[in-house]
Scaffold this active site. Structure first.
Site, short mmCIF file in Angstrom:
data_model
loop_
_atom_site.label_atom_id
_atom_site.label_comp_id
_atom_site.label_asym_id
_atom_site.label_seq_id
_atom_site.Cartn_x
_atom_site.Cartn_y
_atom_site.Cartn_z
N GLY A 1 -7.21 -8.88 9.82
CA GLY A 1 -6.06 -8.32 10.51
C GLY A 1 -5.86 -8.87 11.90
O GLY A 1 -4.90 -9.60 12.17
N ARG A 2 -6.78 -8.54 12.82
CA ARG A 2 -6.60 -8.92 14.23
C ARG A 2 -6.38 -10.42 14.38
O ARG A 2 -5.52 -10.86 15.14
CB ARG A 2 -7.83 -8.49 15.05
CG ARG A 2 -8.01 -7.00 15.21
CD ARG A 2 -9.33 -6.73 15.94
NE ARG A 2 -9.57 -5.31 16.18
CZ ARG A 2 -10.12 -4.49 15.31
NH1 ARG A 2 -10.49 -4.94 14.11
NH2 ARG A 2 -10.31 -3.22 15.61
N TYR B 1 -6.06 10.14 5.84
CA TYR B 1 -4.79 10.55 5.27
C TYR B 1 -5.03 11.38 4.01
O TYR B 1 -6.16 11.68 3.65
CB TYR B 1 -3.90 9.34 5.06
CG TYR B 1 -3.61 8.62 6.37
CD1 TYR B 1 -3.03 9.31 7.43
CD2 TYR B 1 -3.98 7.29 6.57
CE1 TYR B 1 -2.80 8.70 8.65
CE2 TYR B 1 -3.75 6.67 7.79
CZ TYR B 1 -3.16 7.37 8.83
OH TYR B 1 -2.95 6.76 10.04
N GLN C 1 0.86 -1.18 0.00
CA GLN C 1 0.00 0.00 0.00
C GLN C 1 0.89 1.23 0.00
O GLN C 1 1.74 1.39 0.88
CB GLN C 1 -0.91 0.02 1.23
CG GLN C 1 -1.86 1.21 1.25
CD GLN C 1 -2.61 1.32 2.58
OE1 GLN C 1 -2.02 1.68 3.60
NE2 GLN C 1 -3.89 1.01 2.57
#
Length: 354
Positions: free
Chosen positions: A320-321, A179, A101
């Site tokens: 993810g987690r 962002y 990314q």
């Protein structure tokens, strides 16, 4: 065959399954260099060996001022490119797809790791953004000129080129989590009155310019993803419907799949993050935009992930987690769903030690 383990082909890249590792910041670079190191190899490599169909390394800055923190990784020079090469190569050697990314933190840059501005005398830097509006705890960014925007567009292009040279087979543009590109998209952070502000077309212009040049740099074989925050979780902010519209515009310029997350623009926003809480956003963007999407957000079991795919709410699942807790989750998920896979690492196969 469970959909979770049905291969997916996008352009010239084949993904062995739909369990993908999302970009997760590691804050592990030393001496403010942005250089990846052995941690990045071991961390990403563990997910590839564990059976993930794709491993996407963290938000990787396209310039020194594009880092979130001084500990974040970059790909703004050739030395960093070369340090990423063994990471991408090992991921691929395990049968997984190496992805990266590329990102610019905008007004959320120069963070001291505690949601406060890193002082200039301690290595901090001036931040930039669409408008002179600060995130709580951070400094007011310098308003970007059109010349600044052109520079950043070129930095995305250069980062994409270096990413392909490093061996990454998927490039994702980070337009989420408050962002820089998200800051331009949301009317809460973009109050410009030029061609980059106001209407949806104008607020999306910067992102679309980035998508166009990145596709030109990476050629026609490499899949291009875009990560969106589908909502700011407040009234009058960015919406799932706008996300679907802009995703379609990105697709027309060469983007292939949209990684649908949420939030990040504002702090102190309460989000009820129940299991699969962001999946409806993926479903909206997929159905209204007529595009491929990946869902993410508290997806923790094989059955839950499979159901999302069966109900056509996404085309792939970012986990993810659960992968942090268990890097071999994909292999366990295959067992739980009764699927035989042939990509368990040789030293871990039954009978190897007999």
């Amino acid at each position: 065959m469970a959909l979770l383990f049905e291969p997916l082909t996008i352009r010239d890249v084949n993904f062995r399954n739909r369990i993908w590792v999302p970009p997760m910041c590691q804050f592990a670079c030393e001496d403010q260099t942005g250089n990846p190191n052995s941690w990045h190899l071991v961390n990403a490599g563990s997910y590839a060996a564990g059976g993930a169909g794709m491993v996407m390394v963290e938000a990787t800055a396209i310039s020194p001022i594009g880092r979130i923190t001084a500990q974040c990784a970059g790909i703004w020079n050739d030395h960093q490119r070369d340090l990423w090469k063994p990471v991408a190569a090992f991921i691929e050697s395990q049968g997984s797809v190496p992805a990266i990314q590329i990102a610019h933190a905008g007004r959320k840059a120069s963070d001291d790791m505690h949601e406060k501005a890193l002082p200039l005398d301690q290595g901090g830097w001036e931040t930039i953004g669409p408008s002179a509006l600060a995130v709580d705890g951070l400094t007011v960014p310098r308003v970007m000129t059109t010349e600044d925007i052109a520079v950043v567009v070129q930095e995305f292009a250069d980062a994409a080129r270096r990413s392909v040279e490093a061996g990454f087979k998927v490039i994702e543009i980070h337009a989420a989590h408050g962002y820089l590109l998200h800051e331009f998209l949301s009317p809460l952070s973009n109050i410009r009155e030029d061609q980059y502000g106001g209407s949806l077309e104008n607020r999306a212009r910067f992102l679309l310019e980035v998508v166009k040049v990145v596709r030109e740099q990476i050629g026609s074989d490499i899949p291009l993803f875009v990560r969106f925050s589908a909502t700011d979780w407040v009234d009058d902010g960015w919406t799932p419907e706008e996300t679907a519209i802009v995703a379609k515009w990105c697709q027309e310029l060469g983007a292939d799949l949209f990684d649908i997350s949420s939030g990040g623009l504002l702090r102190s926003i309460f989000i009820s993050s129940t299991p699969g809480y962001q999946v409806p956003f993926s479903e909206t963007v997929k159905n209204e935009g007529k595009v491929l999407t990946a869902a993410v957000g508290k997806i923790t079991t094989a059955v839950q992930a499979e159901q999302i795919l069966q109900e056509e709410k996404a085309d792939a699942i970012f986990i993810g987690r659960q992968l942090i807790n268990d890097p071999h989750f994909p292999l366990r998920a295959a067992h739980e769903l009764g699927i035989e896979v042939d990509y368990r690492p040789v030293p871990h196969r039954p009978g190897y030690w007999n």
